[in-house]
Write an enzyme that holds these catalytic residues in place. Structure first.
Site, PDB file in Angstrom:
ATOM      1  N   LYS A 111      39.924  44.220  40.229  1.00 22.23           N
ATOM      2  CA  LYS A 111      40.932  43.724  41.245  1.00 22.23           C
ATOM      3  C   LYS A 111      40.245  43.007  42.288  1.00 22.23           C
ATOM      4  CE  LYS A 111      39.425  47.240  43.872  1.00 22.23           C
ATOM      5  NZ  LYS A 111      38.798  46.773  45.054  1.00 22.23           N
ATOM      6  N   ARG A 154      29.198  42.244  51.346  1.00 20.44           N
ATOM      7  CA  ARG A 154      30.034  41.263  50.550  1.00 20.44           C
ATOM      8  C   ARG A 154      31.706  41.489  51.247  1.00 20.44           C
ATOM      9  NH1 ARG A 154      33.910  42.104  47.603  1.00 20.44           N
ATOM     10  NH2 ARG A 154      33.021  44.348  46.930  1.00 20.44           N
ATOM     11  N   HIS A 167      36.180  35.412  39.971  1.00 13.55           N
ATOM     12  CA  HIS A 167      36.866  35.992  38.726  1.00 13.55           C
ATOM     13  C   HIS A 167      37.594  35.109  38.010  1.00 13.55           C
ATOM     14  CE1 HIS A 167      37.397  40.279  40.862  1.00 13.55           C
ATOM     15  NE2 HIS A 167      36.157  39.912  40.684  1.00 13.55           N
TER      16      HIS A 167
END
Length: 302
Positions: free
Chosen positions: A73, A139, A55
């Site tokens: 998020k 993941r 990110h």
């Protein structure tokens, strides 16, 4: 996006081009690319839904290219990173919004308004829980991709806590179960304020009731699971005859609410920004960072 006016979904970037092409075909997009420069040349704003640890770099690159950013998020994984990207967006006159969909939903906003109104007195404790069972080679359970209960789920209960109690946290600690790969499968987060306590429970390997409980000096608010899709809640008092129930719609998976606010803020409606402020988002990132670096953490091997 079909339910949100004022924008269109044009294309997708993925470093794995075949994945990008499949996504573009499935959702009838105009283009797919594995080249970021090509991607940025064709868009005005970007929605980042990549693995957590990517990110920060994607946000910086998007802002560098003058693009507005809606990022899943957790926004980033540290206080300094969060502070940096918000300051950069402000300096460039760009919108940066963290995509915690609960923050933008009508039911949650109604809940906050009632809780803050004094109807249940002064808030002294907030308990929030979010768990889901996950298994396999995914993941969410990979250490090298910052998987685990806290990075995956804690943004939701932490959102409720900081919206209700603020960002001036005086103390914190964590209790966590870690599996053989070093992934936290269940974690309790304790945050202390001058005027209140709070507890967040998150788990990928332990299942619990996903409630939100707000305790005040005159009563309490109980939001049943899944509280993060706030559709109904009850305000309760000593005299149960005075209890009140509230109901609200939560359309789809909630993405349309954050998309709508994102576009509205880009178009100049700054009033929408109160739903999740940079200060609140930075506070959430700092708590997640404290856990990642194992500050004040009691570890039990699962």
């Amino acid at each position: 996006m079909k339910y949100v006016s004022g924008a269109s979904l044009e294309g997708v970037f993925n470093p794995r081009i075949e994945s990008a092409k499949k996504f573009a075909e499935k959702f009838e997009l105009k283009f797919a690319t594995d080249n970021l420069e090509t991607f940025f040349d064709k868009i005005d704003a970007v929605y980042i839904a990549s693995p957590h640890h990517t990110h920060y770099d994607y946000i910086k690159q998007a802002l560098k290219h003058g693009k507005h950013v809606l990022c899943e998020k957790p926004l980033v994984l540290s206080f300094n990173q969060a502070k940096e990207v918000y300051e950069s967006a402000h300096e460039k006159g760009l919108t940066l919004l963290e995509a915690i969909k609960t923050a933008y939903s009508p039911g949650f906003l109604q809940l906050l308004a009632i809780a803050r109104s004094g109807q249940i007195g002064r808030i002294r404790d907030v308990e929030a829980c979010f768990t889901k069972l996950v298994s396999g080679d995914v993941r969410e359970l990979r250490v090298d991709e910052y998987g685990g209960s806290v990075t995956e789920l804690a943004s939701y209960p932490l959102l409720a806590i900081v919206k209700l109690l603020g960002t001036e946290i005086t103390d914190f600690r964590f209790d966590t179960f870690i599996d053989e790969h070093g992934v936290d499968m269940f974690t309790k987060i304790y945050l202390q304020y001058d005027h209140a306590f709070s507890t967040a429970k998150v788990g990928l390997g332990v299942k619990s009731e996903g409630d939100l409980l707000i305790s005040g000096t005159k009563g309490y608010i109980n939001v049943k699971a899944p509280w993060w899709k706030t559709q109904q809640f009850e305000v309760c008092y000593e005299n149960v005859q005075n209890n009140e129930k509230f109901f609200s719609k939560f359309e789809g998976e909630g993405l349309r609410y954050e998309l709508s606010d994102f576009i509205s803020i880009i178009n100049g409606n700054d009033k929408k920004g109160f739903k999740l402020t940079p200060k609140e988002s930075i506070a959430i990132s700092s708590i997640i960072e404290a856990f990642i670096t194992r500050q004040n953490t009691t570890i039990i091997k699962a």
